[in-house]
Each structure stands twice: as structure tokens, then as C-alpha cells.
Design a protein around this motif. Structure first.
Motif, PDB file in Angstrom:
ATOM      1  N   ARG A   1       2.034  16.794   8.506  1.00 16.87           N
ATOM      2  CA  ARG A   1       3.286  16.067   8.290  1.00 16.87           C
ATOM      3  C   ARG A   1       4.037  16.604   7.070  1.00 16.87           C
ATOM      4  NH1 ARG A   1       0.228  10.462   7.158  1.00 16.87           N
ATOM      5  NH2 ARG A   1      -1.200  11.523   8.580  1.00 16.87           N
ATOM      6  N   ASP A   2       5.318  16.301   6.993  1.00 18.81           N
ATOM      7  CA  ASP A   2       6.110  16.658   5.823  1.00 18.81           C
ATOM      8  C   ASP A   2       5.617  15.850   4.622  1.00 18.81           C
ATOM      9  OD1 ASP A   2       7.483  18.095   7.697  1.00 18.81           O
ATOM     10  OD2 ASP A   2       9.325  16.905   7.605  1.00 18.81           O
ATOM     11  N   THR A   3       5.492  16.502   3.486  1.00 19.25           N
ATOM     12  CA  THR A   3       4.924  15.833   2.306  1.00 19.25           C
ATOM     13  C   THR A   3       5.857  15.790   1.095  1.00 19.25           C
ATOM     14  OG1 THR A   3       3.912  17.894   1.502  1.00 19.25           O
ATOM     15  CG2 THR A   3       2.599  16.532   3.006  1.00 19.25           C
ATOM     16  N   ALA A   4       7.003  16.445   1.175  1.00 22.72           N
ATOM     17  CA  ALA A   4       7.853  16.607  -0.007  1.00 22.72           C
ATOM     18  C   ALA A   4       8.337  15.273  -0.571  1.00 22.72           C
ATOM     19  CB  ALA A   4       9.055  17.486   0.317  1.00 22.72           C
ATOM     20  N   ASP A   5       8.490  14.261   0.269  1.00 22.62           N
ATOM     21  CA  ASP A   5       9.036  12.988  -0.186  1.00 22.62           C
ATOM     22  C   ASP A   5       8.001  11.866  -0.205  1.00 22.62           C
ATOM     23  OD1 ASP A   5      11.648  14.057  -0.481  1.00 22.62           O
ATOM     24  OD2 ASP A   5      11.981  13.832   1.676  1.00 22.62           O
ATOM     25  N   LEU A   6       6.733  12.178  -0.034  1.00 18.31           N
ATOM     26  CA  LEU A   6       5.717  11.133   0.013  1.00 18.31           C
ATOM     27  C   LEU A   6       5.482  10.533  -1.369  1.00 18.31           C
ATOM     28  CD1 LEU A   6       2.955  12.592   2.384  1.00 18.31           C
ATOM     29  CD2 LEU A   6       4.929  11.183   2.961  1.00 18.31           C
ATOM     30  N   ASP A   7       5.370   9.203  -1.416  1.00 22.75           N
ATOM     31  CA  ASP A   7       4.991   8.543  -2.653  1.00 22.75           C
ATOM     32  C   ASP A   7       3.477   8.335  -2.673  1.00 22.75           C
ATOM     33  OD1 ASP A   7       4.601   6.501  -0.842  1.00 22.75           O
ATOM     34  OD2 ASP A   7       6.250   5.253  -1.572  1.00 22.75           O
ATOM     35  N   GLU A   8       2.965   7.712  -3.725  1.00 20.19           N
ATOM     36  CA  GLU A   8       1.515   7.561  -3.860  1.00 20.19           C
ATOM     37  C   GLU A   8       0.865   6.836  -2.680  1.00 20.19           C
ATOM     38  OE1 GLU A   8      -1.417   5.025  -6.711  1.00 20.19           O
ATOM     39  OE2 GLU A   8      -0.126   6.465  -7.743  1.00 20.19           O
ATOM     40  N   PRO A   9       1.403   5.685  -2.213  1.00 18.20           N
ATOM     41  CA  PRO A   9       0.772   5.021  -1.059  1.00 18.20           C
ATOM     42  C   PRO A   9       0.747   5.887   0.198  1.00 18.20           C
ATOM     43  CG  PRO A   9       2.236   3.505  -2.201  1.00 18.20           C
ATOM     44  CD  PRO A   9       2.484   4.857  -2.787  1.00 18.20           C
ATOM     45  N   GLU A  10       1.840   6.639   0.436  1.00 17.92           N
ATOM     46  CA  GLU A  10       1.886   7.468   1.639  1.00 17.92           C
ATOM     47  C   GLU A  10       0.975   8.691   1.519  1.00 17.92           C
ATOM     48  OE1 GLU A  10       3.603   7.082   4.784  1.00 17.92           O
ATOM     49  OE2 GLU A  10       3.234   5.107   3.916  1.00 17.92           O
ATOM     50  N   ILE A  11       0.832   9.234   0.325  1.00 18.62           N
ATOM     51  CA  ILE A  11      -0.128  10.325   0.118  1.00 18.62           C
ATOM     52  C   ILE A  11      -1.545   9.814   0.376  1.00 18.62           C
ATOM     53  CG2 ILE A  11      -1.151  11.876  -1.593  1.00 18.62           C
ATOM     54  CD1 ILE A  11       1.640  11.969  -2.929  1.00 18.62           C
ATOM     55  N   THR A  12      -1.835   8.627  -0.135  1.00 15.58           N
ATOM     56  CA  THR A  12      -3.158   8.035   0.085  1.00 15.58           C
ATOM     57  C   THR A  12      -3.411   7.831   1.567  1.00 15.58           C
ATOM     58  OG1 THR A  12      -3.009   6.894  -2.048  1.00 15.58           O
ATOM     59  CG2 THR A  12      -4.643   6.081  -0.482  1.00 15.58           C
ATOM     60  N   ARG A  13      -2.415   7.319   2.276  1.00 15.66           N
ATOM     61  CA  ARG A  13      -2.575   7.116   3.724  1.00 15.66           C
ATOM     62  C   ARG A  13      -2.810   8.445   4.438  1.00 15.66           C
ATOM     63  NH1 ARG A  13       0.734   6.838   8.412  1.00 15.66           N
ATOM     64  NH2 ARG A  13       2.687   7.089   7.275  1.00 15.66           N
ATOM     65  N   ALA A  14      -2.077   9.474   4.035  1.00 12.73           N
ATOM     66  CA  ALA A  14      -2.256  10.791   4.654  1.00 12.73           C
ATOM     67  C   ALA A  14      -3.684  11.289   4.472  1.00 12.73           C
ATOM     68  CB  ALA A  14      -1.263  11.787   4.060  1.00 12.73           C
ATOM     69  N   VAL A  15      -4.233  11.108   3.258  1.00 15.13           N
ATOM     70  CA  VAL A  15      -5.602  11.548   2.997  1.00 15.13           C
ATOM     71  C   VAL A  15      -6.595  10.779   3.864  1.00 15.13           C
ATOM     72  CG1 VAL A  15      -7.446  11.599   1.279  1.00 15.13           C
ATOM     73  CG2 VAL A  15      -5.146  12.309   0.640  1.00 15.13           C
ATOM     74  N   PHE A  16      -6.472   9.464   3.894  1.00 12.27           N
ATOM     75  CA  PHE A  16      -7.435   8.646   4.624  1.00 12.27           C
ATOM     76  C   PHE A  16      -7.364   8.913   6.124  1.00 12.27           C
ATOM     77  CE2 PHE A  16      -9.358   5.233   1.859  1.00 12.27           C
ATOM     78  CZ  PHE A  16      -9.064   5.860   0.653  1.00 12.27           C
ATOM     79  N   GLU A  17      -6.153   9.078   6.664  1.00 17.06           N
ATOM     80  CA  GLU A  17      -6.023   9.360   8.095  1.00 17.06           C
ATOM     81  C   GLU A  17      -6.599  10.730   8.443  1.00 17.06           C
ATOM     82  OE1 GLU A  17      -2.022   6.651   8.964  1.00 17.06           O
ATOM     83  OE2 GLU A  17      -1.865   8.841   8.932  1.00 17.06           O
ATOM     84  N   THR A  18      -6.338  11.709   7.598  1.00 19.55           N
ATOM     85  CA  THR A  18      -6.848  13.054   7.858  1.00 19.55           C
ATOM     86  C   THR A  18      -8.365  13.096   7.776  1.00 19.55           C
ATOM     87  OG1 THR A  18      -4.823  14.079   7.034  1.00 19.55           O
ATOM     88  CG2 THR A  18      -6.800  15.435   7.050  1.00 19.55           C
ATOM     89  N   VAL A  19      -8.937  12.442   6.777  1.00 22.46           N
ATOM     90  CA  VAL A  19     -10.398  12.409   6.659  1.00 22.46           C
ATOM     91  C   VAL A  19     -11.013  11.694   7.856  1.00 22.46           C
ATOM     92  CG1 VAL A  19     -12.317  11.471   5.319  1.00 22.46           C
ATOM     93  CG2 VAL A  19     -10.420  12.602   4.156  1.00 22.46           C
ATOM     94  N   ALA A  20     -10.408  10.587   8.277  1.00 18.94           N
ATOM     95  CA  ALA A  20     -10.945   9.837   9.420  1.00 18.94           C
ATOM     96  C   ALA A  20     -10.913  10.681  10.690  1.00 18.94           C
ATOM     97  CB  ALA A  20     -10.152   8.550   9.616  1.00 18.94           C
TER      98      ALA A  20
END
Length: 307
Positions: free
Chosen positions: A123-142
Motif C-alpha cells: 500500500r501507499d505509505t507516504a501519508d500514513l500516520d502512527e495508527p495506520e502504520i501500526t495497522r499496516a505492520v499488524f496486517e502484514t505480519v498476520a
């Protein structure tokens, strides 16, 4: 399974300990280079894109599985079996990449976290804030708990190291070609559909294993994991990714899903799990414990079945 419990345990232990050493050539990188060359060659043939894509998948799978089979025949056992298991697993590398993003968030450096998470998500990451970065990490790891751990081990049990290799080819080609854009909508059709089939059983098996661990470990919820999986997993665009993601979301008591942006185009996804507690980066320790425990459980089950 065509490997012994000792070979299985040794290969997994090496991955847990060393991950992907950068000074060693990695088979998955070789698969990527071979796939790019095969794509170029089959596209140049002038045949329809969907046929060219199917032939690319067949070419790469044949070469890689043939190479693995030849190595098993001519190189010393058990070292070559251990090498392939070690090479095709991704527990430690998954953990390391995710932990690097979390370290940036812990330090309050959102810019560095965006750059780091861009290395492990599509996904695009340039505009992600802390909660959305955290969600991206958790979804990818899962999702990667299935793609990088449970599914390769499942196909190892079915077809030995060559079966494991065939899965890694399929998963890599889906990552490269399975995009719904103009270039790959037709060409990537075979890779995407094959990846869907290859993950059909492993994704659901991953959810089942997460349920078991969540029932056993304190701080996790097996009941929420089961409820989230049964309610939410089938609502995702992918026929498989929702199962490990929903199981992990429920186990942790958080909500995953929402709107992701790919190439500037928003892609809404159904929510997974319920927000019994906020999704924050400091839950990464619980996620890590869940990933390693689930992996160990499956390895022990496979070792017991092959003994």
C-alpha cells in the motif's frame, strides 16, 4: 513428509536464529530474477497475455522445482534438505522487518517508520500516520504468518522441499504479477489464481492454529479469535488473507481492516475483529509471541506426524 523430523527442526531452528543472511544469495531473489526474465521472454513471443502469464508460471516453477529435485539427488543429505527448509521459511525475517518499523514508532520517528513499513507492504505509505502504520505492520505480519511460515511448511509436508519450492514460486509470482492494473490484469491471472488455490487450506489452517495458541496463552483471547474469523474472514477481497488476519485481530482484541491506498486509488476492506482495546505499537510483543508460538506448534505437529 519427505524430510525427517531432525531435518525439519534443524531448518526451522536456523531460520529462527539467523533469518536471511544478507551475505548469502537467497533463492527467493533468484526466483524473482528468473520470473522477470521469463516474463520478458514470453511477452515478446506475441501470444495472448493470459497465456504468456501461465507459461511464465510453468517455466519458473519447472526450473526451480527441477533445481531443488536435482540438488536433493546429488548433494549430501541431510544438509541440502536443511538448507532448503531454512531458505524457504521467513519467520525471523518477518519479525526483523516488522520490529524495525516498531522501533521507529517507539522512538517517535514517524517519517522513518513510513520508510521502513514501505519495505514490507504494497500500500501507499507516504501519508500514513502512527495508527495506520501500526495497522499496516499488524496486517502484514498476520498475513505473512500464513504466506511465510504455515503455507511453506504445509507444502513441505505434502511434497517435500520441491513442494515447498513450488509454493514459494507461486507466492513470489503472485506478489510480482498478481496486480489488478492494466499491465498485469491478464498476464498475472494464472499466478494469482494458483496462489489462491495454494493458500486455500493453509490460510484456514493458520487461523485454526492461532485459535489454539490464543486459547492457551494468557493475554490472548481464543473466543474472540474464533468469533472474528467466522464472522469477518470471508468478507475480504482475498479468498484467503482474511483468515489469518481475522484470527490474529480477534486473538489480540483489536480491529484490523479499513481503507488502504494502492497507487493513489483507495481500496476499502471490511473490518476484522472488534476494538476491545486500541491498536497500538506496544502490542507488538503480544503479536510476536503469537507468531512464534503458532509457528512452533505447527512444526511440532509436523515433526510428530513424520516420526
Amino acid at each position: 513428509m519427505m524430510v525427517t523430523p531432525m531435518e525439519l527442526f534443524a531448518g526451522v531452528a536456523l531460520d529462527f536464529a539467523a533469518g536471511d543472511p544478507r551475505w548469502l544469495p537467497h533463492p527467493v531473489a533468484g526466483i524473482g530474477r528468473l520470473a522477470a526474465a521469463a516474463e520478458k521472454a514470453w511477452r515478446a513471443s506475441g501470444i495472448p497475455a493470459r497465456v504468456a502469464g501461465a507459461l511464465t508460471w510453468l517455466t519458473v516453477t519447472g526450473v526451480v522445482c527441477g533445481t531443488v529435485a536435482a540438488s536433493l539427488a546429488f548433494l549430501p543429505s541431510p544438509w541440502i534438505q536443511i538448507y532448503w527448509i531454512f531458505s524457504f521459511l521467513a519467520v525471523r525475517s518477518l519479525d526483523s522487518h516488522a520490529a524495525a518499523v516498531i522501533a521507529c514508532l517507539r522512538a517517535g520517528d514517524v517519517g522513518a517508520a513510513r520508510a521502513s513499513v514501505a519495505m514490507i507492504v504494497g500500500r501507499d505509505t507516504a501519508d500514513l500516520d502512527e495508527p495506520e502504520i501500526t495497522r499496516a505492520v499488524f496486517e502484514t505480519v498476520a498475513e505473512s504468518l500464513n504466506d511465510g511460515v504455515i503455507a511453506p511448511l504445509f507444502w513441505l509436508a505434502v511434497g517435500g522441499p520441491a513442494g515447498m519450492a513450488a509454493y514459494k514460486v507461486t507466492n513470489t509470482l503472485d506478489s510480482m504479477f498478481g496486480h489488478r492494473n492494466e499491465r498485469y490484469r491478464e498476464f498475472g491471472w494464472a499466478s494469482a489464481r494458483t496462489d489462491d488455490l495454494a493458500n486455500l487450506i493453509p490460510a484456514r489452517l493458520t487461523a485454526l492454529l492461532v485459535w489454539i495458541i490464543a486459547l492457551l496463552l494468557p493475554g490472548l483471547s481464543g473466543l474472540r479469535s474464533i468469533q472474528a474469523t467466522l464472522r469477518d474472514a470471508h468478507r475480504q477481497p482475498s479468498p484467503n488473507a482474511g483468515y489469518p488476519e481475522a484470527a490474529v485481530a480477534g486473538a489480540l482484541g483489536v480491529r484490523l481492516g479499513g481503507v488502504n491506498v494502492y497507487g493513489g486509488v483507495p481500496s476499502p476492506k471490511h473490518f476484522l475483529g472488534d476494538a476491545a482495546r486500541p491498536l497500538r505499537w506496544n502490542l507488538f510483543g503480544s503479536l510476536r509471541r503469537l507468531v512464534y508460538s503458532t509457528s512452533v506448534l505447527f512444526v511440532l505437529l509436523l515433526g510428530w506426524m513424520s516420526a
